[in-house]
Write an enzyme that holds these catalytic residues in place. Structure first.
Site, PDB file in Angstrom:
ATOM      1  N   GLU A 136     -11.329  -6.338  -7.390  1.00 31.47           N
ATOM      2  CA  GLU A 136     -10.282  -6.827  -6.485  1.00 31.47           C
ATOM      3  C   GLU A 136      -9.380  -5.668  -6.128  1.00 31.47           C
ATOM      4  OE1 GLU A 136      -6.209  -9.573  -6.662  1.00 31.47           O
ATOM      5  OE2 GLU A 136      -7.860 -10.023  -8.054  1.00 31.47           O
ATOM      6  N   GLU A 141       0.952  -6.960  -1.192  1.00 34.41           N
ATOM      7  CA  GLU A 141       1.279  -8.034  -2.129  1.00 34.41           C
ATOM      8  C   GLU A 141       2.677  -7.845  -2.701  1.00 34.41           C
ATOM      9  OE1 GLU A 141      -0.938 -10.578  -5.593  1.00 34.41           O
ATOM     10  OE2 GLU A 141      -1.203  -8.416  -5.623  1.00 34.41           O
TER      11      GLU A 141
END
Length: 347
Positions: A136, A141
């Site tokens: 990932e 974010e």
């Protein structure tokens, strides 16, 4: 002539051995800023794997509610900002690309991302199958009032990065989700201290461009304000080798070919959950704990606070190194069972 050929061969070998990139990127997929944008994605409607206070809805419901639409030659993806919610969760969307990627250059141009709101947890990222075996990478974010972008990798054991070759600030170096001495699922993370890189700071500056290069030797990410976007990006001929030092670079003692593969692009905006809703994180998130005793209570009772919790996408393009043998593939892998615990720890 034989001598010249030999010298050229040695030069090619040297580049291969030293990992010098000579990528010639060509456009592989253009996510047009029309209604066709959504044809590239599946709408995820299962329970949030990160345990957020959210209800992910399908495309028809999202269009009917105005949560997704084409708006002045850009793509809008938002959340419900009118309903008081006591159970289930606030409505939102989570999109997963139909195509699967191995290596490449992902460039996204945004004029707006979800802003700084208590309890909010937006992300633009890529993920492989059988999490965390396929890896990932979190490109954009953050949570709540965080005023910087947190770029991170998450893997199985045996992947660490060096603290060099980028302008950001290392927060953790072991990409393993259960690394000793790190909070669970922190992975390896690099803080982008530029306040214009995330949330309200990004939006107040009119947005910008994020570029992520994925090669056999790791990942690099750049953030450019709209006033400093390299001309080659605007021309559709991106050349990362000509760009400034990346904001984040993940390279080191890691077999990136083994840890990252068959990845899909994901957009999501969730609330609370394992990161933003963690008790310690909520208590340390600026003044959020003074507004409500829990994240879920605040998110449920204050719908109007999430009017600015939307993505506005000018363009999203995926480029492929013309020399690679890893084209995008059709299809998708289910990863709804993937469960992330505490994503990061706020400083």
């Amino acid at each position: 002539m034989p001598t010249m050929i030999s010298m050229a061969a040695r030069a090619i070998l040297l580049c291969a051995l030293t990992g010098i990139s000579n990528a010639a990127y060509v456009l592989e997929e253009d996510f047009e800023n029309t209604a066709a944008f959504f044809d590239h994605f599946e709408f995820f409607t299962e329970p949030d794997p990160t345990h957020g206070f959210v209800e992910y809805i399908d495309q028809a419901a999202a269009e009917a509610a105005g949560l997704v639409k084409v708006n002045d030659n850009s793509i809008y993806m938002g959340v419900d900002s009118t309903t008081v919610v006591t159970e289930g969760g606030r409505q939102s969307v989570r999109l997963t690309s139909k195509n699967i990627y191995n290596h490449g250059l992902v460039i996204i141009d945004l004029t707006h991302m979800p802003g700084n709101v208590c309890g909010l947890w937006p992300a633009f990222w890529m993920v492989g199958p059988d999490w965390a075996a396929g890896g990932e990478v979190d490109i954009i974010e953050g949570v709540s009032l965080l005023d910087y972008n947190a770029v991170a990798l998450h893997t199985t054991t045996g992947c660490t990065i060096n603290d060099e070759g980028f302008t950001g600030e290392v927060q953790t170096t072991d990409c393993y989700i259960s690394a000793p001495g790190q909070d669970n699922n922190v992975g390896c993370g690099i803080k982008i201290p530029n306040p214009q890189s995330y949330g309200d700071g990004f939006n107040d500056a009119g947005g910008g461009v994020y570029a992520t290069e994925w090669t056999a030797t790791g990942f690099k990410t750049w953030f450019f304000g709209h006033d400093v976007v390299p001309a080659d990006i605007a021309a559709g001929n991106p050349d990362p080798s000509s760009w400034p030092t990346p904001d984040a670079a993940f390279a080191g003692d890691c077999n990136f070919e083994r840890h990252f593969w068959d990845m899909q692009i994901v957009f999501d905006t969730t609330f609370c959950g394992d990161w933003a809703g963690n008790e310690d994180v909520w208590a340390d998130s600026g003044n959020c704990a003074t507004l409500a005793p829990t994240c879920q209570e605040y998110v449920g009772n204050n719908p109007a606070e999430f009017e600015k919790a939307y993505w506005e996408i000018v363009s999203l393009k995926v480029y492929q190194d013309s020399n690679t043998t890893h084209p995008a593939m059709k299809g998708s892998y289910p990863f709804s069972s993937r469960s992330r615990v505490i994503r990061h720890a706020l400083p």
